[in-house]
Structures are given as C-alpha cells and as structure tokens.
Write a protein that holds these residues in place. Structure first.
Motif, PDB file in Angstrom:
ATOM      1  N   PHE A  84       7.666  12.830   4.258  1.00 56.75           N
ATOM      2  CA  PHE A  84       6.872  11.920   4.445  1.00 56.75           C
ATOM      3  C   PHE A  84       6.858  11.798   5.956  1.00 56.75           C
ATOM      4  O   PHE A  84       7.940  11.611   6.670  1.00 56.75           O
ATOM      5  N   LYS A 122       1.252  15.134   2.464  1.00 54.07           N
ATOM      6  CA  LYS A 122       0.612  14.031   1.463  1.00 54.07           C
ATOM      7  C   LYS A 122       0.769  12.679   1.948  1.00 54.07           C
ATOM      8  O   LYS A 122       0.067  11.765   1.351  1.00 54.07           O
ATOM      9  N   HIS A 123       1.756  12.402   2.532  1.00 54.92           N
ATOM     10  CA  HIS A 123       2.013  10.800   2.785  1.00 54.92           C
ATOM     11  C   HIS A 123       2.117  10.736   4.424  1.00 54.92           C
ATOM     12  O   HIS A 123       3.292  11.367   4.860  1.00 54.92           O
ATOM     13  N   CYS A 124       1.531   9.970   4.897  1.00 58.57           N
ATOM     14  CA  CYS A 124       1.718   9.439   6.377  1.00 58.57           C
ATOM     15  C   CYS A 124       1.931   8.018   6.532  1.00 58.57           C
ATOM     16  O   CYS A 124       1.338   7.220   6.079  1.00 58.57           O
ATOM     17  N   VAL A 125       3.247   7.544   7.174  1.00 56.14           N
ATOM     18  CA  VAL A 125       3.449   6.026   7.314  1.00 56.14           C
ATOM     19  C   VAL A 125       3.119   5.568   8.626  1.00 56.14           C
ATOM     20  O   VAL A 125       3.408   5.921   9.610  1.00 56.14           O
ATOM     21  N   MET A 155      -4.354  13.202   0.878  1.00 60.05           N
ATOM     22  CA  MET A 155      -3.321  12.391   1.682  1.00 60.05           C
ATOM     23  C   MET A 155      -3.493  11.015   1.657  1.00 60.05           C
ATOM     24  O   MET A 155      -4.547  10.569   1.389  1.00 60.05           O
ATOM     25  N   LYS A 156      -2.319  10.298   1.512  1.00 62.57           N
ATOM     26  CA  LYS A 156      -2.340   8.802   1.471  1.00 62.57           C
ATOM     27  C   LYS A 156      -1.842   8.381   2.961  1.00 62.57           C
ATOM     28  O   LYS A 156      -0.798   8.890   3.276  1.00 62.57           O
ATOM     29  N   LEU A 158       0.222   5.308   4.467  1.00 62.33           N
ATOM     30  CA  LEU A 158       1.141   4.057   4.007  1.00 62.33           C
ATOM     31  C   LEU A 158       1.099   3.096   5.035  1.00 62.33           C
ATOM     32  O   LEU A 158       1.594   3.549   6.183  1.00 62.33           O
ATOM     33  N   GLN A 196      -6.772   5.210  -0.763  1.00 64.47           N
ATOM     34  CA  GLN A 196      -5.989   6.209  -0.164  1.00 64.47           C
ATOM     35  C   GLN A 196      -5.009   5.422   0.996  1.00 64.47           C
ATOM     36  O   GLN A 196      -4.237   5.901   1.605  1.00 64.47           O
ATOM     37  N   ALA A 200       4.006   0.607   2.523  1.00 64.37           N
ATOM     38  CA  ALA A 200       5.284   1.076   2.608  1.00 64.37           C
ATOM     39  C   ALA A 200       6.020  -0.064   3.118  1.00 64.37           C
ATOM     40  O   ALA A 200       5.907  -0.577   4.195  1.00 64.37           O
ATOM     41  N   THR A 222       3.802   2.302  -2.572  1.00 64.18           N
ATOM     42  CA  THR A 222       3.980   3.650  -2.698  1.00 64.18           C
ATOM     43  C   THR A 222       5.647   4.045  -2.206  1.00 64.18           C
ATOM     44  O   THR A 222       6.220   4.876  -2.835  1.00 64.18           O
ATOM     45  N   ARG A 259       8.742   4.947  -4.257  1.00 63.78           N
ATOM     46  CA  ARG A 259       9.662   5.611  -3.717  1.00 63.78           C
ATOM     47  C   ARG A 259      10.681   4.919  -2.573  1.00 63.78           C
ATOM     48  O   ARG A 259      10.115   4.268  -1.997  1.00 63.78           O
TER      49      ARG A 259
END
Length: 629
Positions: A84, A122-125, A155-156, A158, A196, A200, A222, A259
């Motif tokens: 992440f 796939k996940h950027c915070v 990609m989502k 967060l 998308q 978090a 997520t 998660r």
C-alpha cells in the motif's frame, strides 16, 4: 503465520504494517511479510525528508525525485499485492495560498501516483485534508481519478481520515472540533462520489460516540490504521490488550473486508518490553488483531437483486424451501388455529377445509398436514397454484406421499377459481421482503370470497417498516448505470456495508380477512425520522424495507431488525434508493413520504423526501419498478 495465508494462495491483505520510508523495499518486505507475520506493507514511495525549493516552481522534466527504487528485486505482482503506497511528504499543501507551494504539491502528488501506477501498486493512501477547506486538493485528486478511469486502472485512492482523538480531551459535541466524517463527505462530494475514492481510517485512542462511529460502516472503508498508542498494557503480566470498544470496531471492520494496518512509526517502550525477546516489537500488536479476526462471525456478501414477480424457475423454490424456521412457524400457527376451531370431542367428526393459496411445490401443504397430525384433527386440503410447471412438481409430491385422499391439486389463479366449498382456513405465502410487495393483499382479497365468515387467514396481518440508510456502495452501483431505471428501482439487498441512521418506523399494515370489501389497498404514510444528536451529519442514500407478520395470534415472525426472527432466511431486506443523496445533520428531522399505488394492471411504490431538503417523487406511475396484477 500471516492472517491471509489461511485463505488460499492469493494475496489476502488482512493485516499490514506501516513502516518508514526505505529505498530497499525488498528488504522491508522480506522482514515483515516473507519472514514475518504481516500480509502487506504500508510504506511511502518517496523520501519523507525531501523538500523542494519553495521559492521556485517544480520542473518535472527529467527531474529524478527521491523515490523507492524499482530495481530492488520486487516483482510487479508483489507491488500490486503486497504494498500500500503512502503518499508523502507531510508538508504537501494543495490548498496553500502560496502559489509555489501549491503548484509544487500538485506536481509531486501527481508524479507519485504516476510512479505508483507504473509499479502496478493498487492502493495509494492520500494525506488527510486540512479540515473542510480542501477544494483544490479535491480538484487535483478528481483529475487523477478521471485519468485512472480513462486508463481503465484498478488503482484505488484511500483518503486518510482520523477517527477520534489521541488524548482524553475529546468532546464530541464541541463546535470547535471538525467532524472527520464531514471532511470525508465534503471531499467525496467534490469528487462526485467516484467509486475509486475510498477511505483509510486512522483509529485514535479516544473514539467518538457509538452512533457517530456507526456512520463509517456504510462508507467504503478499505483500510484502518491502528496507532500503537491505542493499545494498553496490563499491570499484571505486562501484556498488551485493546480496549473493548476498539476490539468491537475492528471486528466490525473485518466484516466489511477492511484491511487493518498496525503503525510502526512510533512504538512505546512499554510495548517493546511487552513483546518480549521477539525481534519485531509489533508482533504483540499483531497477535491482538489476529485474535479478533479469528473470533469474528461470518457475514454474507452484500448483493443486489431485483424482486421476483413470479416463481418461474425451480431454483427459486429451492432457495425458499430451505427456510425451516419459516415453515415451522406456519406449522405452529396452523396447529393453534385447528385446536381453537375444532374442539377435542368433535376432532374425529369434523374435517376442516383448508385452502393453500399459492401452494408452490407443497411445503405449506406438508406443514398443514403435519399440523393436522400433531393436533389429531382431520383436514380436507385444496392446494391452489397458478404456475403450470410447479403444479407438476406439486402433484408428484402428493402422489409420492399418498395424500391423494386428503389433498386436491388445483391448477389455477386463485382469482379465477370457483371453490367447491367454503374454506375454514386460508394459508398463503405471498409475503415479500416489504410485507405486501408480492401482492399478498390482492391475492388474499380474491380468496376471501370463499372463506367462511368466521374463517381464519394465515397470515392474519403484516406491517412494513422503513429505515434510513447510508449506503454509498449501492448508490454508486446505481449511478454507474447512468439511467433513471436503476436510480429509483427497489431491490433486494443483503445489507452489511451500510449505516442504519435511526430505528425503523411502521409504514403500512394489512389485515385479513378484510372487514369491508370496499377497503382499498392503496396506502399513503408520512414518516419523520429524528437523527440522534450524537450521530453527527450523515448522508441518506435510501431506505431499507422490512416487515413483521402475525401468522395467527401469538405466532409471529419478521425481518425488522429490533424484533427479527433468528435464522429466518427467506427474505432479504428491500432497498428503496434516492436518486440524489440527502445530507442530514444531528438532531434534524428527515421527513419521508411513501405511497402504495394500485391501478387495474399493476401495483407500485412511490417515495420522496421533503425535509431537510426536497427530492423528486421517485418511481412516478411505476415507470421503473412495479408488480403486475
């Protein structure tokens, strides 16, 4: 063993670890994931100490920013499944009044997302917005989201949102404090509810009130980041534990496939000693999260389907006939009706005439015969079913069990059938998820003409209920269809990724047999839902529909949450959507109007909101969803 390893060979990102920036991502993965107990890594892709010249706009051409390297032995599959990305550094200020600061921040944010996309992350915070003044930040993120959509990227993004406070000074009703949900909602609306853009949650030590916290259960949460300061240490044994409210919150988030991330950014000395001699001080924290995961209750997937207008396939009957609780309640109700209608001294003489309206493949017939056997009463049964395919299965059941002398199969719509004798008891299973949405009132009205004046209807009454929901996932699914049909069509949904904002309220009640033939089945009800003062603001995306039914006197069952019957599996809740979500504030009144409309061909519902703001009247003239008569 990592929690995700218990599932299968896929990357099942259940519990990750937040670590500081490292140029050597492979080593961090080896320590924490490959040879550790965590499922994934939450780490910055850019050196957090980097700071460009604030007096000069950033030039992107061929400029190499201090990123974690790609040529470190980390495969693209590992970037996608085990990392992440944390967008950094913390000084990014996309709403700064200083143009150079703002332009630099925009450029660095976009370049980090591009780098993450190149790596297949796939996940950027994203960093937490600064209160509700985040229009330029949202504009930049919205542009990125549109670019991801155009590239068909999965990609989502967060948005990191704090929940609670880090100290004991938390005052939930203080106007000086920013409601973090409102920050999220403002940002989400500026980005047009993009699917998308997700959340978090940054969980703090002091949590907000329960009603306020429940709002997040309807949001696309997520990931949840657990600050190590929320863990406490027992005086005896020097072991770590989580407060009960935090344990419940994490369990609820696991139900939403969230998660969990444990932060390594700051680990207190007491926690390191509580971890014992283990080289990884966060293993004690991981153990607490692991125990919560193992003790969770299984939850069904949230799924959406249209209400069926008739049973045309065998699989429809298979699903309904598995509900043992429902048929046991029918058997008990029929037994009590038989005992009250026929005294013991005449049980061997009188044969009660029982008509099963909508007999299906015979489960209600079987329940009726079991009730007769249990009570020692005699029955003469007419099983009326209009589906010609189902009649074949029904007739086979009757013959296979040698019920021919007791049960007569009638292949007809009950509205067209001329009964050879009057019925003492009517039994039907036309109840829908909203009580009357499977045309039970119309069907039983038609059957009442051959019921004795003192006859019994099972069910004898049923009441529908409505409850306002936060349900952005359902809203986004309808919005993606880009037509009015899906934006105002009631559907059946297994609700769990929702927030129930207030208790439900009664809508319509139908009783059988009717007191008067002139009584209409059209209905209208105005409802007023008060949003609790400790909830805070919330978005209403629609309404859940439930029902409670009285089969006979004290024999009841239903799906209304406060009184629902355990293990009653036939009915999913209904969902009545709003085309445009309505924002409500704590203590405000949500005024809802609901109609049940009937004409010569169909039955349909219409609904609208008139306070705190007005919505269009949905499903006018049944243009999007209806039940055929």
């Amino acid at each position: 063993m990592p929690l995700g390893h218990a599932l299968d060979n896929r990357f099942a990102q259940l519990c990750g670890i937040e670590v500081p920036f490292s140029f050597d991502v492979k080593r961090a993965l080896d320590i924490n994931v490959r040879h550790g107990d965590f499922d994934f890594l939450f780490c910055p892709l850019m050196y957090t100490g980097y700071a460009p010249n604030k007096d000069k706009a950033l030039t992107l051409n061929r400029q190499l920013l201090p990123y974690a390297g790609v040529n470190t032995g980390v495969t693209y599959g590992q970037w996608a499944g085990l990392v992440f990305a944390k967008i950094s550094p913390t000084w990014l200020d996309l709403d700064s009044e200083d143009e150079n600061v703002r332009v630099n921040a925009e450029a660095i944010l976009k370049q980090q997302i591009e780098w993450a996309s190149y790596l297949s992350v796939k996940h950027c915070v994203l960093p937490t917005p600064d209160g509700n003044s985040c229009a330029n930040y949202a504009k930049c993120v919205n542009q990125i989201l549109q670019g991801l959509k155009n590239m068909e990227s999965a990609m989502k993004l967060l948005l990191r949102i704090p929940v609670g406070m880090s100290n004991d000074d938390y005052r939930p009703l203080s106007n000086a404090l920013v409601d973090s949900w409102e920050t999220w909602n403002s940002f989400r609306m500026l980005c047009d509810h993009h699917s998308q853009l997700v959340v978090a949650l940054d969980i703090k030590r002091v949590l907000p009130p329960e009603n306020s916290l429940k709002r997040w259960f309807g949001e696309p949460v997520t990931a949840a980041i657990l600050d190590t300061e929320i863990f406490l240490t027992k005086a005896r044994g020097n072991t770590l534990y989580l407060p009960k409210r935090h344990q419940k919150l994490i369990a609820d988030l696991f139900h939403l496939d969230t998660r969990i991330v444990i932060s390594e950014i700051k680990v207190p000395t007491s926690a390191q000693s509580a971890a014992g001699s283990k080289s990884q001080p966060l293993l004690a924290y991981w153990s607490q999260v692991s125990n919560i995961y193992k003790q969770r209750d299984p939850v069904s997937e949230q799924e959406r389907s249209e209400p069926s207008r008739n049973y045309s396939h065998a699989i429809s009957y298979d699903d309904h006939e598995k509900d043992l609780v429902k048929y046991l309640h029918y058997e008990i109700a029929i037994s009590r009706a038989l005992l009250e209608r026929v005294p013991d001294e005449r049980a061997s003489v009188i044969a009660t005439v029982l008509v099963v309206v909508g007999a299906g493949r015979g489960r209600l017939v079987h329940a009726s015969l079991k009730a007769a056997e249990r009570t020692g009463r005699k029955l003469r049964v007419y099983a009326v079913e209009k589906n010609p395919q189902t009649v074949i299965a029904l007739d086979e059941l009757i013959r296979a069990n040698n019920w021919d002398n007791t049960v007569s199969v009638v292949s007809s719509d009950v509205r067209d059938w001329s009964a050879p004798e009057r019925a003492d008891i009517l039994v039907s299973d036309f109840l829908g998820s909203f009580g009357d949405n499977e045309l039970s009132p119309e069907s039983l009205d038609a059957a009442q003409r051959f019921l004795e004046k003192d006859g019994i209807s099972i069910p004898s009454s049923y009441t529908s209920f409505l409850q306002p929901l936060t349900a952005p996932k359902l809203y986004q699914e309808a919005k993606a269809r880009k037509d009015i049909l899906h934006s105002e069509s009631a559907c059946l949904v297994n609700l769990h990724n929702v927030a129930r904002l207030t208790p439900s309220q009664q809508v319509f009640t139908f009783s059988h047999p009717k007191c008067s033939d002139n009584q209409s089945n059209q209905r209208y009800q105005k409802l007023e839902f008060r949003i609790p003062t400790d909830t805070g603001s919330a978005m209403v995306h629609g309404f859940a529909g439930y029902f409670n039914a009285t089969l006979y006197k004290s024999v009841l069952f239903g799906t209304e949450p406060s009184t629902m019957t355990p293990n009653l599996n036939t009915w999913l809740p209904m969902f009545f959507p709003l085309r445009t979500p309505i924002c409500v504030h704590r203590g405000s009144i949500l005024e809802v109007h609901f109609w049940r409309c009937v004409d010569s061909r169909k039955v349909w519902y219409e609904w609208c909101v008139t306070s705190p703001s007005s919505s269009p009247i949905h499903n006018c003239n049944g243009r999007s969803c209806w039940m055929d008569l």
